[in-house]
Design an enzyme around this catalytic site. Structure first.
Site, short mmCIF file in Angstrom:
data_model
loop_
_atom_site.label_atom_id
_atom_site.label_comp_id
_atom_site.label_asym_id
_atom_site.label_seq_id
_atom_site.Cartn_x
_atom_site.Cartn_y
_atom_site.Cartn_z
N GLY A 10 0.83 -1.21 0.00
CA GLY A 10 0.00 0.00 0.00
C GLY A 10 0.85 1.25 0.00
N SER A 12 1.53 3.28 -2.46
CA SER A 12 1.25 4.32 -3.46
C SER A 12 0.49 5.50 -2.88
CB SER A 12 0.45 3.70 -4.61
OG SER A 12 -0.77 3.17 -4.11
N SER A 13 0.20 5.46 -1.59
CA SER A 13 -0.66 6.51 -1.03
C SER A 13 -0.56 6.52 0.49
CB SER A 13 -2.11 6.20 -1.46
OG SER A 13 -3.04 6.96 -0.76
N GLY A 14 -0.98 7.61 1.10
CA GLY A 14 -1.25 7.69 2.53
C GLY A 14 -0.16 7.17 3.45
N ASP A 54 -0.92 -6.89 -6.44
CA ASP A 54 -2.38 -6.87 -6.23
C ASP A 54 -2.70 -7.98 -5.23
OD1 ASP A 54 -5.10 -7.04 -6.20
OD2 ASP A 54 -5.34 -6.94 -8.38
N SER A 131 -3.51 -2.50 11.46
CA SER A 131 -4.92 -2.77 11.74
C SER A 131 -5.64 -1.43 11.74
CB SER A 131 -5.02 -3.50 13.08
OG SER A 131 -6.34 -3.67 13.49
N TYR A 145 -15.50 -4.25 7.00
CA TYR A 145 -14.19 -3.64 7.30
C TYR A 145 -13.75 -4.02 8.72
CZ TYR A 145 -10.54 -0.17 8.13
OH TYR A 145 -9.34 0.44 8.45
N ALA A 147 -14.78 -6.46 10.53
CA ALA A 147 -14.53 -7.91 10.63
C ALA A 147 -13.10 -8.22 10.20
CB ALA A 147 -15.53 -8.68 9.76
N LYS A 149 -10.51 -6.23 10.34
CA LYS A 149 -9.52 -5.67 11.27
C LYS A 149 -9.57 -6.41 12.62
CE LYS A 149 -7.77 -2.51 8.50
NZ LYS A 149 -6.40 -2.62 7.97
N THR A 180 -6.07 10.45 4.50
CA THR A 180 -5.53 9.75 3.33
C THR A 180 -6.69 9.54 2.35
OG1 THR A 180 -6.07 7.54 4.13
CG2 THR A 180 -3.95 8.45 4.84
N1 NAP Z 1 -6.87 6.52 6.94
C1 NAP Z 1 -7.42 6.12 8.07
O1 NAP Z 1 -8.16 6.88 8.73
C2 NAP Z 1 -7.11 4.74 8.60
C3 NAP Z 1 -7.54 4.45 9.92
C4 NAP Z 1 -7.30 3.20 10.44
C5 NAP Z 1 -6.63 2.24 9.67
N2 NAP Z 1 -6.23 2.55 8.39
C6 NAP Z 1 -5.55 1.49 7.64
O2 NAP Z 1 -4.30 1.96 7.19
C7 NAP Z 1 -3.93 1.24 6.00
C8 NAP Z 1 -3.46 2.23 4.94
O3 NAP Z 1 -4.54 3.04 4.55
P1 NAP Z 1 -4.42 4.57 4.12
O4 NAP Z 1 -5.20 5.36 5.09
O5 NAP Z 1 -3.02 4.94 3.85
O6 NAP Z 1 -5.31 4.50 2.78
P2 NAP Z 1 -4.97 4.84 1.26
O7 NAP Z 1 -4.33 6.18 1.15
O8 NAP Z 1 -6.24 4.61 0.52
O9 NAP Z 1 -3.90 3.73 0.85
C9 NAP Z 1 -4.27 2.39 0.70
C10 NAP Z 1 -3.18 1.63 -0.05
O10 NAP Z 1 -3.60 0.27 -0.19
C11 NAP Z 1 -3.32 -0.15 -1.52
N3 NAP Z 1 -4.26 -1.18 -1.97
C12 NAP Z 1 -5.60 -1.10 -2.02
N4 NAP Z 1 -6.11 -2.22 -2.56
C13 NAP Z 1 -5.04 -3.02 -2.87
C14 NAP Z 1 -4.90 -4.30 -3.49
N5 NAP Z 1 -5.94 -5.00 -3.94
N6 NAP Z 1 -3.66 -4.81 -3.64
C15 NAP Z 1 -2.57 -4.12 -3.23
N7 NAP Z 1 -2.64 -2.89 -2.66
C16 NAP Z 1 -3.86 -2.35 -2.49
C17 NAP Z 1 -3.45 1.13 -2.36
O11 NAP Z 1 -2.62 1.05 -3.51
P3 NAP Z 1 -3.11 0.76 -5.01
O12 NAP Z 1 -4.52 1.25 -5.13
O13 NAP Z 1 -2.13 1.51 -5.86
O14 NAP Z 1 -2.96 -0.71 -5.12
C18 NAP Z 1 -2.90 2.19 -1.42
O15 NAP Z 1 -1.50 2.33 -1.61
C19 NAP Z 1 -5.14 0.41 5.60
O16 NAP Z 1 -4.96 -0.93 6.02
C20 NAP Z 1 -6.28 1.05 6.38
O17 NAP Z 1 -7.33 0.15 6.66
C21 NAP Z 1 -6.45 3.78 7.85
#
Ligand code: NAP
Length: 291
Positions: A10, A12-14, A54, A131, A145, A147, A149, A180
């Protein structure tokens, strides 16, 4: 000093992107993985080794690990990739629920299985699973979601015990609300699945709550989580869990203090008027709803 090599999914973002930057700055060799290679170009020019991955595709997972094995070894994995699949349980097709589990749980588990022979060769190897506070609390429309985590939390605890004899530590990071792309993806999925029909009234309300929770006032920058991940990777004896960013600690403290039903009320925006509005909606002939 032995080389430190980490795979961050993951990237590519956030949170993943911020983590790659931090670990590059620490002098680690970083494999940055995601589906969108174009979004990894900047990290590549900063020195990251990019990998197409993926997590819904077993052959993509095998190819990514083969690429890493051929290049040498691995000291750590950060299983960060994930997304929020939201919608009423009644509305979300089971294929989408399975996809949610593939990305948030089974993909990470498969990566771990394939990486373990490499990690066993490293000294003080780490697996960091991202998580969420959503792995310890609940909310309406987040069943799949949450479930995934909750499952990742239990999975990580079991794995920590199994891998302790090999000197591999397993750490869980539980972000709160982080700014993000996650928020828009979760909100859009909620509205796509339940924005019309029987649950529309509350689904739209909850979409607004998601937007509010991820507003600049209440949420944190992804680097706050990247810092916790860095700690999990470099500390001699890391905590088993790091709950950080966007209200994580206070929400978990409240969860420990209140009953299940009290927490339900808090998540329904907490107020008596909210309860009444739900009741009114069911009673209203115009609503089309009924109990
Ligand atoms: N943001 C929040 O508030 C928050 C809170 C609690 C937990 N989290 C957790 O933190 C983690 C990172 O999330 P984030 O907030 O940084 O979100 P994000 O900016 O949407 O980044 C999610 C990343 O996951 C990758 N991804 C999605 N589907 C994928 C797939 N099928 N195969 C491989 N990579 C995949 C995306 O890359 P591609 O689309 O380029 O594949 C992207 O790089 C996640 O597990 C999320 O549940 C986030």
């Amino acid at each position: 000093m032995a080389e430190k090599l980490v795979l961050v999914t993951g990237a590519s973002s956030g949170i993943g992107e911020a983590t790659v930057k931090r670990m590059l700055a620490q002098g680690w060799i970083v494999y940055a993985a995601a589906r969108r290679l174009d979004r990894l170009e900047k990290l590549a020019s900063s020195g990251a080794r990019t990998i197409v991955l993926d997590l819904t595709d077993d052959s993509s997972i095998c190819a990514a690990l083969a690429q890493i094995a051929a290049a040498g070894g691995l000291t750590a994995i950060v299983n960060n990739a994930g997304y929020g699949s939201y919608g009423a349980v009644e509305d979300v097709p089971l294929d989408e629920a399975r996809r949610q589990f593939d990305v948030n749980l089974f993909g990470a588990a498969h990566l771990i299985q394939l990486a373990l022979p490499l990690l066993r060769k490293a000294q003080h190897a780490r697996i960091v699973n991202i998580s969420s506070i959503g792995g310890r609390i609940h909310e309406p429309f987040g069943a799949w979601y949450h479930a995934t985590k909750f499952a990742l939390e239990g999975f990580s605890d079991c794995l920590r015990m199994e891998l302790a004899p090999f000197g591999i530590d397993v750490v869980v990071v539980e972000p709160g609300a982080i700014r993000t792309e996650w928020g828009a993806i979760a909100r859009d999925s909620l509205l796509a699945q339940s924005g019309s029909g029987l649950y529309a009234h509350w689904a739209r309300r909850h979409a607004g709550m998601l937007d509010q929770a991820l507003s600049a006032r209440l949420s944190s920058e992804p680097d706050v989580i990247a810092r916790a991940i860095e700690l999990a990777l470099i500390s001699r004896r890391p905590q088993t869990r790091y709950a950080v960013g966007g209200g994580a600690k206070s929400i978990l403290a409240i969860r420990r203090l209140v009953s299940d039903r009290m927490f339900d009320r808090l998540m329904w925006a907490g107020s008596q008027s909210e309860r009444n509005s739900r009741f009114d909606h069911f009673q209203s002939p115009a609503s089309g709803g009924g109990v």
